[in-house]
Every structure is written in structure tokens, then in C-alpha cells.
Write a protein that holds these residues in place. Structure first.
Motif, PDB file in Angstrom:
ATOM      1  N   VAL A 175      -8.622   2.838   1.444  1.00 44.24           N
ATOM      2  CA  VAL A 175      -9.224   2.487   2.566  1.00 44.24           C
ATOM      3  C   VAL A 175     -10.798   2.112   3.319  1.00 44.24           C
ATOM      4  O   VAL A 175     -11.510   1.507   2.615  1.00 44.24           O
ATOM      5  N   LEU A 233       0.575  -0.818   0.549  1.00 46.22           N
ATOM      6  CA  LEU A 233       0.332   0.051  -0.312  1.00 46.22           C
ATOM      7  C   LEU A 233       1.226   1.328  -0.113  1.00 46.22           C
ATOM      8  O   LEU A 233       0.933   2.043  -0.876  1.00 46.22           O
ATOM      9  N   LEU A 270      -4.499  -7.312   1.336  1.00 41.76           N
ATOM     10  CA  LEU A 270      -5.829  -6.759   1.664  1.00 41.76           C
ATOM     11  C   LEU A 270      -6.478  -7.962   1.182  1.00 41.76           C
ATOM     12  O   LEU A 270      -7.950  -7.034   2.020  1.00 41.76           O
ATOM     13  N   LEU A 291      -1.385  -5.100  -1.432  1.00 44.00           N
ATOM     14  CA  LEU A 291      -2.908  -5.460  -1.719  1.00 44.00           C
ATOM     15  C   LEU A 291      -2.989  -6.852  -1.580  1.00 44.00           C
ATOM     16  O   LEU A 291      -4.597  -7.202  -1.438  1.00 44.00           O
ATOM     17  N   LEU A 333      -4.359   7.247   1.507  1.00 44.87           N
ATOM     18  CA  LEU A 333      -4.691   6.252   1.520  1.00 44.87           C
ATOM     19  C   LEU A 333      -5.624   5.552   2.381  1.00 44.87           C
ATOM     20  O   LEU A 333      -6.439   4.832   2.260  1.00 44.87           O
ATOM     21  N   PRO A 353      -3.063   0.144   7.858  1.00 47.84           N
ATOM     22  CA  PRO A 353      -2.598   0.601   6.881  1.00 47.84           C
ATOM     23  C   PRO A 353      -1.866   1.378   6.753  1.00 47.84           C
ATOM     24  O   PRO A 353      -0.800   1.859   5.384  1.00 47.84           O
ATOM     25  N   LEU A 383       1.724   2.823  -3.567  1.00 49.74           N
ATOM     26  CA  LEU A 383       0.565   3.232  -4.568  1.00 49.74           C
ATOM     27  C   LEU A 383       1.209   4.701  -4.478  1.00 49.74           C
ATOM     28  O   LEU A 383       0.049   5.015  -5.713  1.00 49.74           O
TER      29      LEU A 383
END
Length: 94
Positions: A45, A31, A73, A70, A41, A63, A34
Motif C-alpha cells: 500500500v 488483497l 484499491l 485490487l 501488504l 488493507p 495475493l
């Protein structure tokens, strides 16, 4: 590599709402990689939670924690969905 429906949904949110290039979205992507700042972020979420109609407990996934991918997640979302599927309905007799 085939992607799960959960991953595809997350990828679409990242592309559409957060303008992350599809080439930067892979299950192994952290994450933190990204390109989203901490506020974005958290918004990501929240967007994922809304899309899947669930709330991810912070003890399951923070996060801000380094190294969350990912794929992780997706695993948390799938586990939460599985738990919700087997939970007693609210107001059900005890």
C-alpha cells in the motif's frame, strides 16, 4: 477485459517489487489473496501511495479489511487523485 492505467501500475508494482505472478493479479483479486503477509501488504500500500503521489486515508481503505479487491484499491486511488486535482493549492488565497 481492458485494464485501467491505475490497475496496470498496481499490477506492475506487485510483479516487480513483491514478486506476485501476473496470473494471480486481476481486478477481482482480494488483497488477502495475493500471498502477502500483513507487513508486505502494508508495504505494498505504501509503494502504491508513493507511485501515485498520494496518501490513502485509512477510513477509505484499510488493507487489513477482508475482501478489499485490487479493483477497490483502483477506485480509491482514482477518487483520491480526482479529489486532489480539484483541491485548492496549498497557500492559495482564501
Amino acid at each position: 477485459m481492458s485494464s485501467s492505467p491505475t490497475f496496470n501500475s498496481i499490477a506492475t508494482i506487485l510483479e516487480t517489487d513483491f514478486r506476485v505472478a501476473r496470473t494471480n493479479i486481476a481486478p477481482a483479486t482480494a488483497l488477502s489473496d495475493l500471498g502477502l503477509d500483513s507487513l508486505a501488504l502494508m508495504e505494498f500500500v505504501f509503494a502504491v501511495e508513493d507511485a501515485f503521489h498520494l496518501r490513502i486515508p485509512e477510513d477509505r481503505l484499510d488493507p487489513r479489511e477482508a475482501g478489499i479487491t485490487l479493483q477497490r484499491l483502483c477506485e480509491v486511488i482514482d477518487a483520491e487523485n480526482e479529489a486532489a486535482t480539484h483541491a485548492e493549492p496549498v497557500g492559495a488565497p482564501a
